[in-house]
Enzyme design. Structure first.
Site, PDB file in Angstrom:
ATOM      1  N   LYS A   1       0.920  -1.197  -0.215  1.00  8.76           N
ATOM      2  CA  LYS A   1      -0.159   0.004  -0.264  1.00  8.76           C
ATOM      3  C   LYS A   1       0.496   1.160   0.420  1.00  8.76           C
ATOM      4  CE  LYS A   1      -4.338  -1.992   2.547  1.00  8.76           C
ATOM      5  NZ  LYS A   1      -4.754  -1.590   3.500  1.00  8.76           N
TER       6      LYS A   1
ATOM      7  N   ASP B   1      -9.908   3.180   1.808  1.00  6.13           N
ATOM      8  CA  ASP B   1     -10.450   2.603   3.861  1.00  6.13           C
ATOM      9  C   ASP B   1     -10.937   3.765   4.371  1.00  6.13           C
ATOM     10  OD1 ASP B   1      -8.952   0.151   3.199  1.00  6.13           O
ATOM     11  OD2 ASP B   1      -7.251   0.719   3.597  1.00  6.13           O
TER      12      ASP B   1
END
Ligand code: ATR
Length: 280
Positions: A71, A108
């Site tokens: 990520k 997220d």
């Protein structure tokens, strides 16, 4: 009908990646919407990440998700990064643009806020002080999302205090750092408690926190989803507090990515929820 017509591919890159629930979620939506496409596991070693990302347009992918450990590294490998993802400092979604360039997003934080709204439709970020435990990668997405949603007072406690201070400096005035040793006192008067540490996860120690000062109406959320009910959530539930587990964030972070790749918004149905629950 030509099978290749409008066929869209997406997937999740990680290392390891076999544990990911994302194929289950996205495949459910592909089938539910009658779309022509597939969502696959993409086991990609860290040293292959750059070439793997550049292969997406070549292989006809609409994009991919990124999971551990990619990520953060991926943010400097795509052509453009959405401003929210830039502030979080990580991307979990890549979209292949019509000109074959790559855009990085981070869904997220959206997923986290949406999980709270799913549990309490009238939830407001400025309903009262918020205590966030943990200052790692997951905390960054949660903090950015809470601030963007309008949170005005966030008490941030992390075992390594320096990391919490760095985050407060980076993310601004809404964050007040609380020493880890004083985390129990940071429960007084709050509207929301969030665990972003890995404590309480299967195989890890439980989060060592006392809830006796927590108001009875405060929402308690844990971004850990294995187990679905962490010891923190069990304790909160037993004392009557409303709780939100990490499954809602997992499911909701997938929604904007699916829409970006397949062009249609997916829906979170009880059927999908029970399919995912059955994997635990
Ligand atoms: P993630 O991406 O899941 O957030 P991370 O960046 O490694 O993972 O962060 C893990 C978080 O859990 C950190 O806030 C970490 O605290 P430190 O910054 O002090 O390491 C927290 N954490 C992990 N184990 C812990 C423990 N035994 N006690 C307290 N906090 C812990």
């Amino acid at each position: 009908m030509t099978p290749a017509l409008n066929y869209r591919l997406a997937g999740v890159m990680g290392w390891p990646v076999a544990h990911s629930r994302s194929p289950l979620i996205h495949t459910h939506w592909i089938e539910q919407q009658g779309l022509n496409g597939a969502y696959v596991l993409l086991p990609v070693r860290p040293d292959h990440l750059a070439v793997a990302l550049r292969s997406l347009p070549v292989l006809g992918f609409a994009g991919c998700n990124l999971t551990i450990p990619h990520k953060v590294a991926a943010i400097s490998l795509v052509d453009r990064v959405d401003p929210v993802a830039q502030r979080i400092g990580a991307i979990n979604t890549v979209v292949v643009e019509p000109d074959q360039s790559l855009t990085g997003l981070n869904t997220d934080g959206f997923g986290y806020i949406q999980s709270l709204i799913d549990a309490q439709p009238a939830w407001q970020a400025d309903a009262g002080p918020i205590t966030v435990l943990g200052a790692g990668g997951a905390a960054r997405a949660v903090l950015v999302a809470l601030i963007d949603a309008g949170a005005r007072e966030i008490r941030l406690a992390n075992r390594s205090g320096a990391k919490a201070h760095d985050m407060a400096q980076e993310f601004g005035n809404a964050i007040e750092v609380v020493p880890w040793e004083e985390r129990n006192d940071a429960m007084a008067g709050i509207a929301l408690l969030v665990n972003t540490t890995s404590l309480g996860m299967h195989g890890q120690a439980a989060l060592d926190v006392r809830l006796d000062q927590l108001p009875a109406h405060a929402l308690v959320s844990d971004i850990v989803y294995v187990p679905l009910e962490t010891p923190l959530l069990t304790e909160a539930r037993k004392r009557g507090n409303p709780t939100v587990n990490g499954l809602g964030m997992l499911l909701n972070q997938a929604r904007p990515a699916f829409e970006a790749w397949f062009g249609v918004p997916p829906t979170l149905t009880p059927e999908l929820l029970s399919k995912v629950r059955a994997t635990f």
